[in-house]
Design a protein around this motif. Structure first.
Motif, PDB file in Angstrom:
ATOM      1  N   LEU A   1      34.564  86.036  41.513  1.00 24.19           N
ATOM      2  CA  LEU A   1      33.133  86.034  41.819  1.00 24.19           C
ATOM      3  C   LEU A   1      32.718  84.740  42.509  1.00 24.19           C
TER       4      LEU A   1
ATOM      5  N   ARG B   1      35.236  85.452  36.657  1.00 25.62           N
ATOM      6  CA  ARG B   1      34.563  84.271  37.205  1.00 25.62           C
ATOM      7  C   ARG B   1      35.193  83.760  38.499  1.00 25.62           C
TER       8      ARG B   1
ATOM      9  N   ALA C   1      27.662  90.468  40.404  1.00 18.86           N
ATOM     10  CA  ALA C   1      28.316  89.833  39.256  1.00 18.86           C
ATOM     11  C   ALA C   1      28.760  90.876  38.240  1.00 18.86           C
TER      12      ALA C   1
ATOM     13  N   ARG D   1      31.433  84.225  46.408  1.00 13.38           N
ATOM     14  CA  ARG D   1      30.206  83.504  46.760  1.00 13.38           C
ATOM     15  C   ARG D   1      30.487  82.418  47.791  1.00 13.38           C
TER      16      ARG D   1
END
Length: 139
Positions: free
Chosen positions: A55, A52, A40, A59
C-alpha cells in the motif's frame, strides 16, 4: 458522431487478478487521493497482515507519477470494465519492470512525456517486488 466504449476505453481489463488489484488502487488513488480508504481496504483484503508495504509503495508510485508527468494521465472510474491507454501502459509497466526493464522505460517515457523517469521506474519496481513478496506477482 457517436463514440462507443471501445473507442474511449480500448483495452480489456487485465486477466491477472493481482494486476486488477493494482489497477483498482491506481484508479481510487488517482481519483480520490493517496489516502483513499477503499484502496487501503482492498490491499488489506488482498494481502492480509502484510498489506502495509504494498500500500505504501503504491502511494509512492502514484505520487511519483503525478509529480513527474508532463500532462494528465487518463484514468477510468473504478466501475469500468475496460482500461484507458494510460492505464494499460501502467499495468504493462508493472508487469514488465522486472523482466524487460528497457521496454518498461520506453512505456514510461511515452506515458509521462519526459525523459527522466528513474524515480517512477524505481517506485514501479518496488511495487512489483512488494506484490511478489506477498505471493501476488503482477503479470
Amino acid at each position: 458522431m457517436t463514440t462507443d466504449t471501445t473507442t474511449l476505453l480500448p483495452h480489456a481489463l487485465p486477466t491477472c487478478v493481482n494486476a486488477r488489484i493494482a489497477l483498482f488502487a491506481m484508479r481510487r488513488m488517482g481519483a480520490h487521493g493517496l489516502a483513499d480508504a477503499r484502496a487501503a481496504h482492498a490491499f488489506f483484503t488482498a494481502f492480509g497482515q502484510g498489506f502495509r508495504r504494498p500500500l505504501v509503495l503504491m502511494r509512492v508510485l502514484m505520487a511519483e507519477l503525478a509529480s513527474t508527468a508532463a500532462g494528465t494521465i487518463a484514468i477510468a472510474p473504478c466501475c469500468c470494465a475496460r482500461m484507458t491507454p494510460a492505464e494499460a501502459a501502467l499495468v504493462s509497466i508493472l508487469g514488465r519492470i522486472e523482466m524487460a526493464p528497457e521496454k518498461a522505460r520506453l512505456l514510461t517515457t511515452d506515458l509521462l512525456g519526459v525523459r527522466r523517469v528513474e524515480n517512477v521506474l524505481m517506485a514501479a519496481a518496488a511495487v512489483t517486488a512488494a506484490f511478489a513478496d506477498e505471493g501476488r506477482p503482477v503479470s
